[in-house]
Enzyme design. Structure first.
Site, PDB file in Angstrom:
ATOM      1  N   LYS A  77      -9.696  -4.167   3.579  1.00  0.00           N
ATOM      2  CA  LYS A  77      -8.795  -4.461   2.520  1.00  0.00           C
ATOM      3  C   LYS A  77      -8.317  -5.830   2.577  1.00  0.00           C
ATOM      4  O   LYS A  77      -7.503  -6.465   3.749  1.00  0.00           O
ATOM      5  CB  LYS A  77      -7.462  -3.553   2.992  1.00  0.00           C
ATOM      6  CG  LYS A  77      -6.476  -3.483   1.905  1.00  0.00           C
ATOM      7  CD  LYS A  77      -5.323  -2.639   2.195  1.00  0.00           C
ATOM      8  CE  LYS A  77      -5.458  -1.087   2.359  1.00  0.00           C
ATOM      9  NZ  LYS A  77      -4.181  -0.509   2.739  1.00  0.00           N
ATOM     10  N   GLY A 133      -4.589  -4.901  -2.815  1.00  0.00           N
ATOM     11  CA  GLY A 133      -5.566  -5.688  -3.271  1.00  0.00           C
ATOM     12  C   GLY A 133      -7.046  -4.762  -3.200  1.00  0.00           C
ATOM     13  O   GLY A 133      -6.882  -3.661  -2.943  1.00  0.00           O
ATOM     14  N   PRO A 134      -8.101  -5.457  -3.384  1.00  0.00           N
ATOM     15  CA  PRO A 134      -9.367  -5.024  -3.220  1.00  0.00           C
ATOM     16  C   PRO A 134      -9.702  -4.397  -2.141  1.00  0.00           C
ATOM     17  O   PRO A 134      -9.489  -5.014  -1.049  1.00  0.00           O
ATOM     18  CB  PRO A 134     -10.517  -5.963  -3.811  1.00  0.00           C
ATOM     19  CG  PRO A 134      -9.718  -7.455  -3.526  1.00  0.00           C
ATOM     20  CD  PRO A 134      -8.260  -6.870  -3.730  1.00  0.00           C
ATOM     21  N   ASP A 188       4.896   6.436   0.070  1.00  0.00           N
ATOM     22  CA  ASP A 188       3.750   6.397  -0.887  1.00  0.00           C
ATOM     23  C   ASP A 188       2.581   7.318  -0.627  1.00  0.00           C
ATOM     24  O   ASP A 188       1.323   7.022  -0.923  1.00  0.00           O
ATOM     25  CB  ASP A 188       3.264   4.975  -0.981  1.00  0.00           C
ATOM     26  CG  ASP A 188       2.638   4.628  -2.104  1.00  0.00           C
ATOM     27  OD1 ASP A 188       3.061   5.239  -3.211  1.00  0.00           O
ATOM     28  OD2 ASP A 188       1.778   3.601  -2.296  1.00  0.00           O
TER      29      ASP A 188
END
Length: 474
Positions: free
Chosen positions: A183, A167-168, A280
């Protein structure tokens, strides 16, 4: 006085007596005398024996009469003689039975609702106790939503730092002046509560200079927020893939960033009390503090191992195109060597200034790994170095780092070094073996094939790359 011959009394056994403000108790009166008294009074509507000696008679309307499953009294209600027939009595009994059945059904539903509510309340209390114990174990501060709203100016667009798969992310300032990065889990995010919980549990237990520090979290209603230390120099990808900003990072700074990332991964794989595979690792997940020191972030997709475990298999592949090891992207097999492969890609990107996923050598139909490997085989590795670094770097150091990067992206996991070996290699303390042909050496597919694959598999996304949850062999 009223002695109408057209009236009589109907007996209702085992009922709750009427609720009436107009009643009278006759002491020391038999039930028969009570009947006679009520019969002689036109206003008397019913009578019944009293709890004490005597009886009670009611005048006016009768309210709240109902059949009781146990106990109750015999109530005698005044009715016209025409309603004293057997047929009408049966009808009244049916009505009373129907009403009683309805009352029992309602009572049963209320009882079931109470039991379910009580069970859920106990489950919530148990969960709260578990969460409280977990919070105490994590020693993780909990921030109120109002505090975060004030710190970010109600999640103002002007405070938005970027947006990823979670998310942003917003910049904020607490009342004590401390700057934070917030976050915020998006409602449309491919990631969810499991990734949120995973990141909180994992990173709260980790402490290392090359890992971003989690200051706390906020969980209120639908809002799920993670509060991190603020990194004023943003992420690594903002520099190495930008020709203007890339000149701000000379060879010495980039080499120290590479070393810091390697030490952070080594801590995750070996030195922490938890063995963690990040899954990741990419340039956008490496943040830079005010001194340009790297810190690995975003542990939402990380996996925790216990004991001597070093590898696993999953049907849910998560990660980012261009960084995933072949065995993980195709078969779902991941291990510490999966992170080593991602580190190798990140190392080559930092040296060349080119994106793994966006680069394509049209002449030879090669991706970034294939391009660097070809240069290495031809003895022209220096030509692969970012042009803005060629003046500040030492040829031997640059060749050494490319050599390490190629060793990290070997096709087979067993051919790749561990992160402890990588740290030693970067320090120049060990001889380097010759690399074999790396994984993901093949050329880039046509744009239509890439777009089709991305649209079908893409679930998690970030500002600079597209992450996936399922990868299919091509």
């Amino acid at each position: 006085m009223c002695q109408s011959k057209d009236d009589g009394f109907v007996k209702y056994a085992g009922v709750k007596v009427p609720a009436s403000i107009d009643s009278r108790v006759n002491q020391s009166t038999s039930l028969e005398e009570c009947k006679e008294s009520c019969f002689n009074n036109c206003s008397c509507m019913a009578y019944a024996s009293s709890d004490v000696n005597g009886c009670t008679i009611w005048f006016g309307d009768l309210f709240n009469i109902r059949k009781l499953p146990h106990g109750g009294k015999d109530l005698y209600v005044r009715v016209p003689t025409s309603e004293l027939s057997t047929k009408h009595r049966s009808k009244l009994k049916i009505i009373i039975a129907t009403v009683a059945s309805g009352v029992c059904i309602v009572f049963g539903l209320l009882l079931a609702f109470y039991c379910i509510s009580r069970k859920r309340r106990k489950q919530r209390e148990k969960m709260d106790r578990t969460n409280d114990g977990q919070n105490e174990d994590l020693e993780l501060p909990l921030y109120s939503l109002s505090t975060i709203i004030d710190a970010t100016d109600s999640f103002s667009f002007n405070n938005k730092l970027g947006e990823g798969g979670f998310g942003p992310v917003y910049k904020g300032r607490l009342t004590d002046g401390q700057e934070i990065a917030v976050k915020r889990l998006s409602q449309t995010s491919g990631q969810g509560a499991s990734e949120f919980k995973n990141e909180v549990i994992l990173i709260a237990k980790l402490q290392h200079r090359n890992l971003v520090k989690l200051l706390g979290c906020c969980i209120e209603g639908e809002e799920k927020l993670l509060i991190y230390e603020y990194m004023p120099n943003r992420s690594l990808d903002c520099y190495i893939f930008d020709q203007t900003h890339g000149r701000q990072l000379d060879w010495s700074q980039r080499f120290h960033i590479i070393e810091g990332i390697a030490r952070g991964l080594l801590y995750l794989h070996q030195d922490s009390r938890l063995r963690i595979i990040h899954r990741d690792l990419k340039a956008s997940n490496v943040l830079l503090d005010d001194e340009m020191k790297p810190k690995i972030s975003d542990f939402g997709m990380a996996r925790l191992f216990g004991g001597d475990e070093t590898e696993g298999v999953t049907k849910r592949v998560v990660g980012t195109y261009g960084y995933m090891a072949p065995e993980y992207a195709i078969d779902g097999q991941f291990s510490v060597k999966s992170d080593v492969f991602s580190f190798g890609i990140l190392l080559l990107e930092t040296l060349t200034g080119k994106r793994s996923r966006g680069f394509h050598d049209q002449k030879h139909n090669l991706n970034l790994v294939g391009h660097v490997w070809r240069m290495w085989k031809e003895g022209r590795s220096f030509e692969a170095i970012d042009e803005c670094l060629r003046e500040s770097c030492t040829l031997s150091e640059a060749m050494h780092c490319i050599h390490v990067g190629l060793l990290c992206v070997q096709e087979l996991p067993e051919d790749r070094p561990t992160m402890s070996a990588v740290v030693l290699m970067l320090g120049g303390e060990s001889a380097l073996p010759q690399p074999k042909r790396p994984g993901l050496y093949v050329g880039k597919y046509s744009s239509s094939e890439v777009d089709s694959s991305s649209s079908k598999n893409e679930t998690f996304s970030s500002t600079n790359e597209c992450s996936i949850t399922v990868a299919e062999a091509r």
